[in-house]
Enzyme design. Structure first.
Site, PDB file in Angstrom:
ATOM      1  N   LEU A  98     -15.807   0.305   8.843  1.00  0.00           N
ATOM      2  CA  LEU A  98     -16.685  -0.476   7.987  1.00  0.00           C
ATOM      3  C   LEU A  98     -17.506  -1.498   8.749  1.00  0.00           C
ATOM      4  CD1 LEU A  98     -14.069  -1.059   5.231  1.00  0.00           C
ATOM      5  CD2 LEU A  98     -16.073   0.379   5.032  1.00  0.00           C
ATOM      6  N   GLY A  99     -16.985  -1.941   9.852  1.00  0.00           N
ATOM      7  CA  GLY A  99     -17.723  -2.959  10.586  1.00  0.00           C
ATOM      8  C   GLY A  99     -16.847  -3.605  11.624  1.00  0.00           C
ATOM      9  N   GLY A 122     -16.055  -7.403  13.836  1.00  0.00           N
ATOM     10  CA  GLY A 122     -16.287  -8.840  13.809  1.00  0.00           C
ATOM     11  C   GLY A 122     -15.547  -9.511  14.932  1.00  0.00           C
ATOM     12  N   GLY A 123     -15.365 -10.786  14.822  1.00  0.00           N
ATOM     13  CA  GLY A 123     -14.641 -11.520  15.850  1.00  0.00           C
ATOM     14  C   GLY A 123     -13.151 -11.392  15.645  1.00  0.00           C
ATOM     15  N   PHE A 124     -12.415 -12.420  16.043  1.00  0.00           N
ATOM     16  CA  PHE A 124     -10.975 -12.290  16.000  1.00  0.00           C
ATOM     17  C   PHE A 124     -10.315 -13.628  15.704  1.00  0.00           C
ATOM     18  CE2 PHE A 124      -6.829 -12.350  17.536  1.00  0.00           C
ATOM     19  CZ  PHE A 124      -6.747 -13.200  18.612  1.00  0.00           C
ATOM     20  N   PRO A 170      -6.746 -15.468  13.177  1.00  0.00           N
ATOM     21  CA  PRO A 170      -5.954 -15.352  11.954  1.00  0.00           C
ATOM     22  C   PRO A 170      -6.683 -15.959  10.777  1.00  0.00           C
ATOM     23  CG  PRO A 170      -5.146 -17.154  13.259  1.00  0.00           C
ATOM     24  CD  PRO A 170      -6.254 -16.534  14.043  1.00  0.00           C
ATOM     25  N   VAL A 171      -6.410 -15.451   9.620  1.00  0.00           N
ATOM     26  CA  VAL A 171      -7.022 -15.953   8.405  1.00  0.00           C
ATOM     27  C   VAL A 171      -5.890 -16.254   7.447  1.00  0.00           C
ATOM     28  CG1 VAL A 171      -8.584 -15.426   6.532  1.00  0.00           C
ATOM     29  CG2 VAL A 171      -9.008 -14.504   8.787  1.00  0.00           C
ATOM     30  N   ASP A 174     -19.400 -20.346  12.798  1.00  0.00           N
ATOM     31  CA  ASP A 174     -20.342 -19.229  12.749  1.00  0.00           C
ATOM     32  C   ASP A 174     -20.548 -18.768  11.308  1.00  0.00           C
ATOM     33  OD1 ASP A 174     -22.153 -17.463  13.758  1.00  0.00           O
ATOM     34  OD2 ASP A 174     -20.677 -15.977  14.408  1.00  0.00           O
TER      35      ASP A 174
END
Ligand SMILES: *[C@@H]1O[C@H](CO)[C@@H](O)[C@H](O)[C@H]1NC(C)=O
Ligand SMILES: *[C@@H]1O[C@H](CO)[C@@H](O)[C@H](O)[C@H]1NC(C)=O
Ligand SMILES: *[C@@H]1O[C@H](CO)[C@@H](O)[C@H](O)[C@H]1NC(C)=O
Ligand SMILES: *[C@@H]1O[C@H](CO)[C@@H](O)[C@H](O)[C@H]1NC(C)=O
Ligand SMILES: *[C@@H]1O[C@H](CO)[C@@H](O)[C@H](O)[C@H]1NC(C)=O
Ligand SMILES: *[C@@H]1O[C@H](CO)[C@@H](O)[C@H](O)[C@H]1NC(C)=O
Ligand SMILES: *[C@@H]1O[C@H](CO)[C@@H](O)[C@H](O)[C@H]1NC(C)=O
Ligand SMILES: *[C@@H]1O[C@H](CO)[C@@H](O)[C@H](O)[C@H]1NC(C)=O
Length: 792
Positions: free
Chosen positions: A503-504, A506-508, A510-511, A602
């Site tokens: 799907l894509g 991104g960066g890296f 934890p969320v 960002d």
């Protein structure tokens, strides 16, 4: 908006002139039914009223300027007058008497002492006080209604225990909206163990606030411990244990009520809508129902079923547990033996009921807490008592741990709970856990079909990048609290990373779990591969809804022509406003914690993902930085981020703070409202970028021209749109100190309060951006965020 505010101020002013003489009565005056006493600032009125459908008369206090009578206090709750013959008088002894037509005493107050010249005065805080005419010191009041609250908590009211008089001040619900007599629920402070606030009914505790952790009550996702709207405090000394709140912003009108059904609601007055809006409520979800999951069970609304045993615990009665009867709770899978037990850390849990607890205050360290707890076999757990920066101390638990839940807030994550466990757990834990997780992964994969965005990333490269104030760290040194999936499982789920499932990228980083943040499901660390697995959000990112490809579209007229009609039509005004609010709340959540702030660095439309209901989720924490509580800004030599969203001080000097995220948020809002991108924006008649264009329209009082009228649809609420633009312009101010914090942004978006005039924004022409290009910033000319270049 400005007009509303002006008229509000004017009405206060007029009231203060007209009513200056009528905010108090002396012993030779009285108040009859029909007359009112208005506080000196015009905020509150005292008089007789009939609640709801009732025809009974009560003496009460309500907001003077709010058209729909909102009663905050009632005197004769249990002794109504049946007709309008009541009269309030003040006696020489300093007592207030409510009399009926035959001078029969309906209700009265007590006075703590007698004074020369007693006066009853209604203060602008909503407090009715009896005092000596010339003595305004609160400690000398003979009596005050704030000491006898009914169903409403008003700012600056103290709730809790007066230990000298042995009296409790609590909130009690009305019986019904027609009857202010004490109803089925009370909210009060419980002093057994460590102070907590309970909402209780006839069937026992319904909801628990607490215990107090030095900053707030545990388990409550307040709008933030550094909230600029509310200050919370618990005063604990030998004379009193009192909780109180103070509203920092004069323009905010707030009250907390306890409904007849036992729900606590914090309301704020919305001047524009002329209505009360709900700020938060207690309980907030089903996990707030007291002890829903039994002893050692933990409730998590994001799980199904919501009740889970804490790690290393198993259901006491697996049969009833699987039938969703959780009352039996859980037990340790390996029994304690007291002598060589160990302690395991549990994070993001609401602290258990502290009625069976003891505390040690002062600066004692966590290691000492562990040593003390391990010496007493009945001590089952400990936690840091005061999580504020200078705070310390220990909270020790005895008996079963009740009423914990996963807390949807970082603030509380700081108070970790350490639970006593058998030493046999320290060796064998890993393997069992892995099996359980793979099993649960299989079911997750079943439900979330096309489940994930897989982020392939190279840890080593990322670590080398580590400039600034410490990158977010997956494991934080200790055991990662993240489910680990085997590589083979991930390969299977993604059909060997087939492009069809991709799907894509991104960066890296934890969320954490939150409504407006992308949820991290787990990770995989095997051989050369390091992956993070996120929840899948079917509507892809916001930028695809705003403006597909600026390189191909030249915006020549203000009437922007959207190339992708189908997608932008999904975004009517209501959805756009919802997205703006969601993003604001997500950022606030990152910023709000006083000990561990997260600065995203960002924020841009492509990092905002939309779920199936078009709710926004902030993603890509690749550039995020954590800040300790006392740090407010940091400097980096390596400016990474995305042009068009970077604040001037960051792009030019590499200085970043929460206010640089606020700047990016402002740009985002202008893009969402206008449907245009800041970078690459150009109009024939000037060289301003979107920020400059918005500001010019704002100055010329033509702000509404900025709104993307072709695609916001019929739902456009012009007031909301103008307000959003105004707030956005405040966010993109040149100087960080001129930008509002995210908590005030959220507040300004949600409440029609007066807001400051915007000044010229930072970076409002394309030439400004050019300056950043020439600085030490490493960047490329295109729209790609530096995180992509740095990341892998
Ligand atoms: C009570 O207040 C009224 C009006 O302010 C005043 O005329 C009167 O003298 C006062 N009476 C006493 C006993 O202070
Ligand atoms: C006025 O208050 C009542 C009860 O609090 C509420 O049901 C009603 O909707 C309110 N009306 C308006 C116009 O806010
Ligand atoms: C007021 O109510 C009382 C008690 O119900 C009654 O005795 C009295 O006559 C009423 N007075 C008037 C003026 O209606
Ligand atoms: C006034 O109150 C007194 C005391 O509560 C009561 O005995 C008396 O009947 C009341 N008078 C009327 C007219 O209701
Ligand atoms: C006033 O004080 C008396 C005696 O101390 C007590 O019996 C009574 O309940 C008090 N009344 C109120 C309204 O607090
Ligand atoms: C506190 O301990 C007592 C005695 O062990 C127990 O009966 C009670 O349920 C406990 N209460 C809480 C809230 O843990
Ligand atoms: C352990 O703690 C409990 C609860 O505070 C206390 O009653 C008991 O005396 C303590 N035992 C020892 C050996 O200190
Ligand atoms: C927590 O610690 C802070 C900093 O030392 C202190 O100001 C605060 O009063 C403490 N709170 C409690 C409840 O002990």
């Amino acid at each position: 908006m400005k007009e509303i505010w002006k008229s509000f101020i004017a009405s206060l002013f007029i009231n203060s002139i007209l009513c200056a003489a009528t905010d108090s009565i002396n012993i030779s005056e009285s108040i009859r039914d029909g007359a009112t006493l208005v506080s000196s600032g015009g905020m509150f009125a005292l008089g007789f009223f009939s609640p709801g459908q009732s025809r009974n008369r009560y003496l009460g206090i309500w907001y003077n300027n709010i058209p729909n009578q909102t009663v905050v206090w009632v005197a004769n709750r249990e002794a109504p007058l049946t007709n309008n013959t009541g009269v309030l008088t003040l006696t020489e002894a300093g007592t207030l008497n409510l009399l009926n037509e035959t001078d029969g005493l309906i209700w009265s107050t007590n006075a703590s002492r007698t004074v020369q010249n007693p006066t009853a005065q209604l203060l602008d805080s909503g407090n009715l006080v009896v005092k000596d005419a010339d003595d305004d010191r609160p400690e000398n009041f003979l009596w005050q209604s704030f000491d006898h609250p009914t169903d409403t908590y008003l700012p600056d009211m103290k709730m809790g225990w007066d230990l000298i008089r042995g009296e409790e001040r609590h909130i009690s619900s009305w019986r019904s909206k027609d009857d202010p007599a004490p109803g089925a629920f009370i909210t009060h402070m419980d002093l057994s163990g460590y102070p907590q606030i309970f909402t209780e009914g006839v069937r026992g505790v319904r909801y628990r606030h607490g215990p107090w952790n030095g900053v707030q009550f545990s388990g409550i996702a307040y709008i933030g411990s550094d909230d600029e709207t509310f200050r919370l405090a618990l005063e604990m000394n030998k004379d009193q244990v009192m909780y109180w709140e103070h509203v920092m912003q004069l323009s905010v009108v707030s009250r907390v009520t306890l409904d007849p059904d036992g729900t606590g609601i914090r309301w704020t007055w919305n001047e524009g809508n002329q209505a009360w809006s709900i700020y938060n409520s207690f309980p907030i979800d089903s996990c707030d129902n007291y002890n829903k999951c039994g002893a050692y069970g933990s409730c998590n609304v994001a799980e199904s079923p919501p009740c889970q045993c804490l790690d290393r615990f198993v259901p006491r009665d697996p049969g009833s547990w699987s039938r969703t009867d959780w009352s039996g709770g859980c037990v340790r899978r390996a029994p304690l033996n007291c002598r060589d037990d160990v302690f395991f850390k549990y994070s993001r849990q609401k602290m258990p009921d502290s009625r069976n607890s003891s505390v040690i205050g002062g600066r004692i360290s966590l290691d000492e807490c562990e040593a003390i707890c391990s010496r007493n076999c009945s001590c089952v757990a400990y936690a840091r008592l005061n999580i504020s920066k200078e705070g310390g101390g220990c909270l020790f638990y005895y008996g079963d741990l009740l009423d914990t839940r996963t807390v949807p807030g970082l603030g509380v994550a700081e108070q970790d709970l350490y639970i006593r466990m058998s030493s046999t757990e320290s060796g064998s834990g890993r393997k069992k856990r892995a099996t359980i997780l793979i099993a649960s992964f299989a079911s997750v994969a079943g439900i979330v079909l096309c489940l994930v965005i897989i982020l392939l990333c190279c840890w080593n490269k990322r670590r080398k990048e580590g400039a600034g104030a410490g990158a977010l760290n997956l494991s934080n040194g200790k055991e990662a609290e993240l489910p680990l999936f085997s590589l083979s499982t991930v390969l299977k789920a993604t059909n060997h990373f087939s492009m069809a499932n991709k799907l894509g990228e991104g960066g890296f980083g934890p969320v954490y779990w939150h409504r407006n943040l992308v949820r991290l499901l787990g990770g995989c660390i095997e051989r050369e591969e390091n992956m993070l697995i996120y929840e899948y959000l079917p509507n892809s990112s916001l930028d695809q809804h705003i403006d597909i490809d600026t390189q191909q579209i030249k915006v020549l007229t203000p009437q922007y022509v959207n190339t992708d009609q189908t997608k932008s039509r999904l975004l009517n005004w209501e959805k756009r406003f919802n997205i703006i609010n969601g993003i604001a709340k997500g950022i606030l959540y990152l910023h709000q914690d006083s000990r561990l702030r997260i600065i995203h660095r960002d924020l841009k439309t492509s990092n905002i993902l939309l779920d199936a209901d078009m709710n926004p989720k902030i993603s890509d924490f690749g550039l995020a930085r954590t800040f300790a509580g006392n740090e407010t800004e940091a400097k980096t030599r390596r400016v990474v981020g995305t042009y068009g969203y970077m604040s001037p001080e960051y792009a030019i000097d590499g200085v970043f703070s929460v206010k640089s995220d606020v700047f990016s948020f402002g740009v985002l809002v202008l893009e969402i409202v206008s449907g245009k991108r800041n970078r690459g924006f150009c109009l024939e008649d000037h060289d301003l970028n979107l920020l400059g264009h918005a500001w010019r329209l704002y100055k010329e009082d033509k702000t509404s021209q900025l709104v993307d009228s072709t695609s916001v649809g019929d739902s456009l609420d012009t007031k909301q749109a103008l307000r959003s633009i105004h707030v956005a312009l405040l966010c993109v101010q040149k100087r960080p100190e001129d930008r509002p914090s995210m908590s005030s942004v959220v507040f300004m978006l949600g409440n029609e309060i007066a807001i400051a005039e915007a000044k010229e924004p930072g970076f409002f022409t394309e030439r400004d951006v050019g300056i950043a290009h020439k600085s030490n910033a490493t960047n490329s000319e295109n729209q790609v965020s530096m995180s992509l270049i740095q990341g892998r």
